[in-house]
Design an enzyme around this catalytic site. Structure first.
Site, PDB file in Angstrom:
ATOM      1  N   GLY A   1      -7.571   3.316 -10.069  1.00 38.83           N
ATOM      2  CA  GLY A   1      -8.430   2.445  -9.548  1.00 38.83           C
ATOM      3  C   GLY A   1      -8.909   3.154  -8.835  1.00 38.83           C
ATOM      4  O   GLY A   1      -9.676   3.051  -8.407  1.00 38.83           O
TER       5      GLY A   1
ATOM      6  N   ILE B   1      -0.209   2.034 -10.736  1.00 33.58           N
ATOM      7  CA  ILE B   1      -1.749   2.507 -10.933  1.00 33.58           C
ATOM      8  C   ILE B   1      -1.538   3.734 -11.560  1.00 33.58           C
ATOM      9  O   ILE B   1      -2.632   4.292 -11.432  1.00 33.58           O
ATOM     10  CB  ILE B   1      -2.948   2.015  -9.847  1.00 33.58           C
ATOM     11  CG1 ILE B   1      -2.537   2.066  -8.548  1.00 33.58           C
ATOM     12  CG2 ILE B   1      -3.155   0.215  -9.652  1.00 33.58           C
ATOM     13  CD1 ILE B   1      -3.839   2.492  -7.673  1.00 33.58           C
TER      14      ILE B   1
ATOM     15  N   GLY C   1       1.648   0.746  -1.162  1.00 33.46           N
ATOM     16  CA  GLY C   1       2.808   0.446  -1.954  1.00 33.46           C
ATOM     17  C   GLY C   1       4.046   0.478  -2.279  1.00 33.46           C
ATOM     18  O   GLY C   1       5.131  -0.404  -1.570  1.00 33.46           O
TER      19      GLY C   1
ATOM     20  N   ARG D   1      10.680   9.345   3.984  1.00 34.61           N
ATOM     21  CA  ARG D   1      11.407   9.508   2.752  1.00 34.61           C
ATOM     22  C   ARG D   1      10.589   9.992   1.566  1.00 34.61           C
ATOM     23  O   ARG D   1       9.006   9.213   0.968  1.00 34.61           O
ATOM     24  CB  ARG D   1      12.620   8.492   2.834  1.00 34.61           C
ATOM     25  CG  ARG D   1      13.630   8.687   1.756  1.00 34.61           C
ATOM     26  CD  ARG D   1      14.064   6.901   1.261  1.00 34.61           C
ATOM     27  NE  ARG D   1      14.792   6.674   2.674  1.00 34.61           N
ATOM     28  CZ  ARG D   1      15.497   7.353   2.878  1.00 34.61           C
ATOM     29  NH1 ARG D   1      16.471   8.105   1.653  1.00 34.61           N
ATOM     30  NH2 ARG D   1      16.762   6.695   3.775  1.00 34.61           N
TER      31      ARG D   1
ATOM     32  N   LYS E   1       6.369   6.388   4.323  1.00 34.90           N
ATOM     33  CA  LYS E   1       4.960   6.095   4.166  1.00 34.90           C
ATOM     34  C   LYS E   1       4.270   6.364   3.573  1.00 34.90           C
ATOM     35  O   LYS E   1       4.652   7.117   1.852  1.00 34.90           O
ATOM     36  CB  LYS E   1       4.672   7.257   5.397  1.00 34.90           C
ATOM     37  CG  LYS E   1       5.139   6.844   6.528  1.00 34.90           C
ATOM     38  CD  LYS E   1       4.570   6.834   8.267  1.00 34.90           C
ATOM     39  CE  LYS E   1       5.332   9.010   8.001  1.00 34.90           C
ATOM     40  NZ  LYS E   1       5.088   9.408   9.747  1.00 34.90           N
ATOM     41  N   GLY E   2       3.489   6.096   3.168  1.00 33.94           N
ATOM     42  CA  GLY E   2       1.990   6.274   2.076  1.00 33.94           C
ATOM     43  C   GLY E   2       2.305   7.813   1.799  1.00 33.94           C
ATOM     44  O   GLY E   2       1.959   8.375   2.149  1.00 33.94           O
TER      45      GLY E   2
ATOM     46  N   GLU F   1      -3.016   8.607  -0.963  1.00 36.84           N
ATOM     47  CA  GLU F   1      -4.335   9.506   0.061  1.00 36.84           C
ATOM     48  C   GLU F   1      -3.650  10.726   0.606  1.00 36.84           C
ATOM     49  O   GLU F   1      -5.073  11.084   0.625  1.00 36.84           O
ATOM     50  CB  GLU F   1      -4.728   8.125   0.543  1.00 36.84           C
ATOM     51  CG  GLU F   1      -4.821   6.875  -0.443  1.00 36.84           C
ATOM     52  CD  GLU F   1      -5.356   5.543   0.572  1.00 36.84           C
ATOM     53  OE1 GLU F   1      -6.299   5.204  -0.057  1.00 36.84           O
ATOM     54  OE2 GLU F   1      -4.464   5.340   1.384  1.00 36.84           O
TER      55      GLU F   1
END
Lengths: 327, 729
Positions: free
Chosen positions: B243, B470, B513, B614, B687-688, B691
């Protein structure tokens, strides 16, 4: 894609007959043609499939040269033991082009006939004199970073995109052609055309003519280099490329066959460039002189101005490398 | 039964570390990996639907104006053509991420070259494509649409503006100062799977198979576009072939397929061509960024300025958030930050791979390297000296901050040589060789999410949510979280995603996500554990589960007493979002070679060290980082959208001419995971990731180019022509 008739040509003569009409195109690997048909840049009424007509062999010629069948694939050609040992510049040029998957499918004859990747040529909603004579040139004053600096016209500044033909040009290969008027051969250096006022004419093939093979002269040895400069290290067209066959005798150039890609509507071969090197010892000043001759009439269109110094520097790099390797 | 957890306080109990199954964080391969590589995973356009007609979008060949007539008869007589749809409900742009409302509709008004204006439906794809090219359209053109961002008066994004102290004064007083302007070109998401949808009506019920990232928003967007109730819509998106932001909102083909299917009374599939995906969905805006850094004699920042100009179409709220991490990255009490948007008529600008930091960090980190060189301070050391104690603008504490560890561990693992900071010290033949580094930062995003977990009587568990995967590993990490909490081998956990019949997830976007939906699954599992604990007369925190059994040997199957046990977990970020500045941090190190003659740059090796809370799965986390680093190579060296200066159309609109890095451009990449627990970021302390791996990496390459050959470039991508233009002799 427009509806079209697909016919498997039963013989070379029949393939010639079929493609003599302007609405029929020959298809071999189809790696370029099918893409262009999907975009409706090419809209043939009929495809004549020539894949089963033979001439896919790679064979020795009587004088020690090599005949590359037009329908031999790029991969078969690049990995052929004699191509690798006697014509390494050709092997390297082929492997510098496209991707493994495309080279597995693409043929030698088709490679010579591939069309420009000019953005305005491949977009039918934009002007292009090559695709639609008289509609104008979108690239002049448009996005023209990849475009030509030599042999351009006010009708077209597109480049011939291939690599293989650049090496063939340095090697002085000959294209063998069959048509309804019989067979003929054309030096590869004369095979492609400059755009002039007829940018839609890209090579000397007449209607009904089909390439059957490419003949390489007897090997000349020397140091053979194919240098392709590009932004992305694979699957990208050349900003500039150089095919070079160089030999030094007693510290002086005794052979300098040079051809250039990415600069013009055809693989660029200017005999004066090599000639000015012959009999001279390598030096930066000499390389500059060769570049001066090569770029004498070069003209940029803004975005591609950089190609002029880049070509000069790349020629320097290739000649330096070749003379170091040969020394 | 729904269990709601609103997070107002950090969760520092490290519960997941105390579980007994021991599968969380393990490098398990992706559950759906085999299906994907063997071609059995069906993507949106691949669902077998009987009697499906094919639609192809017709796009505008003017920049701005009005469609005055569409001559349907020009194509209706062509073979196989069924209908021409030019309904005013057709969308002309894709929805922005989390828009939650229909994107721009009304195809008769043209705002950019390539905008969808109609749909041709035919029996076969080839017939539809041919007819779409032949549809006779007349326009009233409006000349003079602005196309160049530098030629219009921009709009200030006031939310982004910071005036703090006196930067001009600080610049004048500084021992070392830098005032440089960077540019970046536009980028495309360039997902492999093109945008596609199959729409099917059953009475007033609509089912759409589509390739989308955030079904929870997409269903609302589609309902709004069609003026329908959400309960009459089912969206399915089980596998998404990438995506990268381009599928956050619904795009034109989804609404077109639905309208067409209604009109022709049979299912309709619409697949955008590669060229259309490039030209009609989303571009990342090009940017112009001025960086001002003022430092004292120790290299400590006393002033910080970052001003950026981006662009978008009129009517779009999205502005590439270039300054996102600049607000808190480094100290400096005198601050000027400003983001401006130029309204121009190129295609829609929107979210593309790490919007904001993907281009903001390369500019900031390039400028930091200029400062390091000026001040004669090692670039790693310069950054270590400037890590702020707290958010330098709003004074909030950081939820966690691993930049220093990432810098140190990364430098160690890479073999960073402090003594090699002078440019042009290493040459091998034609190639200059050098190293560079940069910091990484990406704001932590988190979102409300729901998931249902069912512990089944057969000893398996089922996780259901409309969350998408994705390609990042969502299926796998949810099986690991549920497996860890419920004491099950992840193989015994079935994860069902990508269907709006399931509870609403957070969608995949902004790297939120995993932390968001993972927390919803955690909440649901915790509730199941509470019920199980009650049944055996203990408390949840004392309950030990592994391999389907309790510590005392009772099997889960027995505890269920013949009935499935289901809980819906509802996670909601609460006040905690206002209490902390939360971000992932990291450091990039790169070694490059630059050809003296041709200006070609090749990355020799690259390493990223990242701290993002984590690690849920060491393999998918690492893969995400490698993917991010790969994109940063694209930003640095190859990727650039080119727009025609006369009509604004996107010129290089396929994967041959838009240069994402290929294998040969991507060398040995190394990733150091600097694991931490960030209880303020999410209940699962994650966390993310995705990106972060590309937020700043391009600067490590740019800085290495300088170190290699002495060419200091301020324009990304650093293509051979640009390198040669400043290459010292």
């Amino acid at each position: 894609m427009r509806p079209f008739q697909y016919t498997r040509a039963p013989s070379l003569a029949e393939a010639s007959n079929m493609t003599a009409g302007k609405d029929t195109l020959a298809i071999a690997g189809g790696t370029n043609l099918l893409d262009l048909m999907k975009l409706q840049v090419e809209t043939p009424d009929q495809l004549a499939d020539i894949n089963r007509l033979g001439f896919a062999e790679i064979e020795d010629t009587d004088n020690g040269g090599l005949r590359l069948g037009a329908l031999a694939t790029n991969t078969e050609t690049a990995v052929h033991p004699r191509v690798r040992s006697d014509y390494p510049v050709l092997s390297r040029a082929i492997l510098a082009g496209a991707t493994q998957q495309l080279r597995n499918k693409a043929t030698n004859g088709g490679n010579l006939c591939q069309r420009t990747r000019c953005f305005y040529f491949t977009n039918i909603d934009q002007p292009c004199n090559k695709r639609e004579p008289g509609s104008g040139c979108g690239a002049i004053d448009g996005i023209a970073k990849l475009h030509a600096i030599l042999g351009t016209s006010d009708q077209c500044i597109a480049t011939y995109p291939g690599d293989m033909a650049v090496a063939l040009s340095a090697l002085g290969a000959t294209v063998h052609i069959s048509g309804d008027k019989g067979e003929r051969s054309v030096p590869v250096r004369d095979f492609h055309c400059l755009p002039g006022d007829t940018p839609w004419i890209e090579n000397v093939l007449e209607p009904g003519e089909i390439i059957t093979g490419i003949v390489l002269p007897a090997p000349v040895g020397g140091t053979q280099i194919y240098r392709k400069v590009r932004e992305r290290s694979s699957y990208a067209f050349a900003l500039v490329s150089v095919a070079a066959i160089i030999e030094l005798t007693d510290g002086k150039f005794s052979r300098a066959d040079l051809a250039f890609g990415g600069l013009a509507h055809k693989p660029w071969h200017d005999p004066r460039v090599g000639e000015c090197l012959l009999g001279q010892p390598p030096s930066d000043a000499l390389f500059d002189k060769a570049a001066d001759i090569l770029l004498e009439n070069a003209r940029g269109f803004g975005e591609n101005d950089f190609k002029i110094p880049l070509t000069r520097r790349t020629l320097h790099a290739v000649l330096s490398q070749a003379t170091e390797d040969a020394a | 039964m729904t269990v709601h957890f609103k997070q107002d306080e950090p969760v520092n109990s490290n519960r997941l570390d105390g579980m007994k199954q021991g599968v969380l964080g393990k490098p398990l391969p992706r559950i759906e990996g085999l299906a994907k590589v063997t071609g059995t995973a069906s993507y949106a356009a691949e669902f077998p639907v009987e009697n499906c007609a094919e639609g192809v979008l017709v796009t505008a060949t003017i920049t701005r104006g009005e469609v005055t007539s569409i001559d349907r008869e020009s194509v209706l007589s062509m073979p196989g053509v069924i209908a021409v749809i030019d309904d005013e409900k057709l969308c002309t742009r894709a929805a922005q991420g989390t828009a939650n409302e229909a994107p721009m509709q009304g195809p008769s008004q043209v705002c950019y070259w390539g905008q969808p204006i109609a749909l041709v439906v035919a029996e076969t794809f080839e017939q539809a494509r041919d007819a779409a090219k032949h549809l006779a359209v007349e326009y009233r053109k409006e000349e003079g649409a602005p196309l160049d961002p530098s030629e219009v008066e921009p709009e200030e994004q006031e939310d982004e503006t910071v005036h703090q102290g006196d930067l001009a004064h600080a610049m004048a007083d500084a021992a070392h100062s830098v005032d440089v302007t960077y540019t970046t070109k536009g980028h495309a998401s360039a997902a492999m799977e093109p945008h596609a949808a199959i729409a099917q009506w059953d009475g007033d019920k609509l089912t759409v198979h589509a390739s989308l990232q955030m079904l929870n928003y997409n269903i609302t967007e589609l309902a709004d576009a069609l003026d329908m109730k959400e309960e009459n819509i089912r969206l399915i998106s089980r596998f998404v072939g990438g995506g990268f932001g381009s599928k956050l909102g619904i795009s034109e083909e989804v609404v077109a397929a639905a309208l067409a299917a209604k009109e022709v009374g049979r299912p309709v599939r619409v697949v955008q061509s590669r060229q259309q995906v490039f030209q009609t969905v989303m571009r990342r805006s090009e940017t112009t960024q001025r960086l001002r850094l003022a430092a004292d004699s120790d290299g400590k920042l006393i002033g910080f300025g970052h001003e950026a100009l981006v662009s978008n179409l009129p009517g779009e709220t999205f502005a590439e958030p270039v300054l996102q991490s600049s607000h808190f990255m480094y100290g400096g009490e005198n601050r000027e930050l400003m983001l401006n948007v130029a309204r121009i008529h190129r295609m829609t600008a929107g979210s593309v791979r790490a919007p904001g930091e993907a281009v903001g960090m390369p500019a900031l980190e390039g400028a930091m390297d200029v400062l390091a060189a000026k001040a004669g301070i090692d670039p790693v050391e310069l950054r270590l000296r400037n890590i702020p104690e707290k958010d330098p603008e709003d004074g909030l504490p950081f939820s966690s901050h691993k930049l220093a560890e990432c810098l140190k561990q990364g430098a160690e693992a890479f073999g960073w040589d402090k003594d090699q900071r002078k440019p042009r010290q290493r040459r091998e033949g034609e190639w200059w060789i050098g190293t560079g580094m940069a910091s990484a930062a990406r704001v932590h995003n988190i979102s409300e999410a729901k998931a249902r977990v069912t512990l089944k009587t057969d000893g398996t568990a089922l996780v259901e949510t409309d969350m998408t995967d994705i390609g990042t590993g969502t299926y796998t990490i949810l099986a690991q979280i549920a497996g860890e909490m419920l004491g099950l081998d992840p193989k015994r956990v079935l994860v069902e995603l990508g269907d709006t019949r399931h509870p609403r997830g957070p969608g995949s976007g902004g790297s939120w996500g995993a932390a968001s939906i993972g927390s919803a699954v955690y909440v649901a599992c915790k509730a199941i554990r509470e019920e199980l604990a009650t049944r055996i007369g203990t408390s949840e925190d004392k309950l030990e589960l592994s391999e389907g059994k309790t510590a005392t040997g009772e099997s889960l199957t027995d505890l269920l007493e013949g009935k499935d046990l289901a809980r819906e977990g509802h996670y909601e970020p609460g006040d905690i979002e206002d209490d902390y500045t939360a971000s992932g941090f990291g450091a990039f190190f790169a070694e490059v070679r630059v050809n003296h003659y041709t200006g070609e740059t090749r990355v020799e090796r690259m390493l990223g060290a990242f701290g993002f809370g984590r690690v849920l799965n060491a393999k998918t986390a690492r893969s995400q980082c490698i993917g991010g680093i790969t994109w940063s190579i694209g930003v640095a060296l190859t990727e650039a959208l080119e727009f025609d200066p006369r009509d604004g159309h996107l010129v290089n609109c396929d994967l041959a001419e838009y240069h994402v890095p290929v294998h040969r451009d991507v060398p040995d990449l190394d990733v150091v995971l600097v694991e931490e627990r960030d209880g303020a970021a999410s209940p699962i302390q994650a966390k993310g990731i995705g990106e972060l791996g590309m937020c700043g990496g391009a600067a490590a390459i740019a800085n290495a180019i300088y170190n290699a050959c002495g060419a200091r470039l301020y324009d990304y991508p650093m293509t051979p022509d640009r390198v040669l233009a400043v290459m010292p002799d």
